[in-house]
Motif scaffolding. Structure first.
Motif, mmCIF file in Angstrom:
data_model
loop_
_atom_site.group_PDB
_atom_site.id
_atom_site.type_symbol
_atom_site.label_atom_id
_atom_site.label_comp_id
_atom_site.label_asym_id
_atom_site.label_seq_id
_atom_site.Cartn_x
_atom_site.Cartn_y
_atom_site.Cartn_z
ATOM 1 N N ASN A 1 -1.145 7.458 -1.284
ATOM 2 C CA ASN A 1 -1.767 8.427 -0.399
ATOM 3 C C ASN A 1 -0.728 8.783 0.661
ATOM 4 O O ASN A 1 -0.414 7.966 1.535
ATOM 5 N N GLN B 1 -9.469 3.458 6.167
ATOM 6 C CA GLN B 1 -9.256 4.340 5.013
ATOM 7 C C GLN B 1 -9.007 3.526 3.744
ATOM 8 O O GLN B 1 -9.527 3.872 2.679
ATOM 9 N N TYR C 1 -1.874 2.564 -5.907
ATOM 10 C CA TYR C 1 -2.457 3.423 -4.871
ATOM 11 C C TYR C 1 -1.348 4.241 -4.216
ATOM 12 O O TYR C 1 -0.293 3.715 -3.876
ATOM 13 N N GLU D 1 -12.363 2.301 2.630
ATOM 14 C CA GLU D 1 -13.162 3.392 2.053
ATOM 15 C C GLU D 1 -12.653 3.786 0.675
ATOM 16 O O GLU D 1 -13.439 4.142 -0.204
ATOM 17 N N ASP D 2 -11.340 3.701 0.470
ATOM 18 C CA ASP D 2 -10.749 4.023 -0.826
ATOM 19 C C ASP D 2 -10.843 2.851 -1.809
ATOM 20 O O ASP D 2 -10.429 2.991 -2.962
ATOM 21 N N VAL E 1 -9.129 0.089 -1.976
ATOM 22 C CA VAL E 1 -7.800 -0.289 -2.425
ATOM 23 C C VAL E 1 -7.628 -1.792 -2.247
ATOM 24 O O VAL E 1 -7.696 -2.293 -1.127
ATOM 25 N N TYR F 1 0.776 -1.236 0.000
ATOM 26 C CA TYR F 1 0.000 0.000 0.000
ATOM 27 C C TYR F 1 0.809 1.290 0.000
ATOM 28 O O TYR F 1 0.262 2.353 -0.263
#
Length: 106
Positions: A31, A60, A29, A63-64, A66, A18
């Motif tokens: 962030n 998170q 991804y 929610e994303d 991923v 991640y």
């Protein structure tokens, strides 16, 4: 998921799958805030505070959307009562198949 996974520590999964620029971050991804949280949880020595950070990161990521989990593999080992001496592993989906102490009481 990786073939080499940490059983009870999220660092391996987070950093490998991640974090921005990771080789196994197949979805690309990225962030920066999540990367900071991943670093914070990795350095946190207080178990309860670390759990809260991990839940925040996982929430998170969910929610994303991923790399969403699309299934949870299940495994079990069954045996009959007359099978004696079989030791079932408790921290694995595999049972180890150590049969040197197994005997049949029938």
């Amino acid at each position: 998921m990786s073939a080499k996974t940490g059983v009870d520590d999220p660092d391996q999964q987070f950093y490998e799958n991640y974090v921005c620029g990771s080789d196994r971050n197949y979805t690309g991804y990225c962030n920066a805030e999540i990367d900071k949280l991943i670093d914070q949880q990795s350095m946190q020595s207080d178990v309860e505070k670390r759990k809260q950070l991990v839940w925040q990161i996982e929430r998170q990521l969910a929610e994303d959307a991923v790399r969403p989990v699309i299934f949870y593999p299940r495994g079990a080992t069954c045996h009959r009562p007359e099978v004696k001496g079989l030791t079932i592993m408790v921290n694995s989906i595999y049972n180890g198949w150590r049969m040197e102490d197994v005997w049949l009481d029938k």
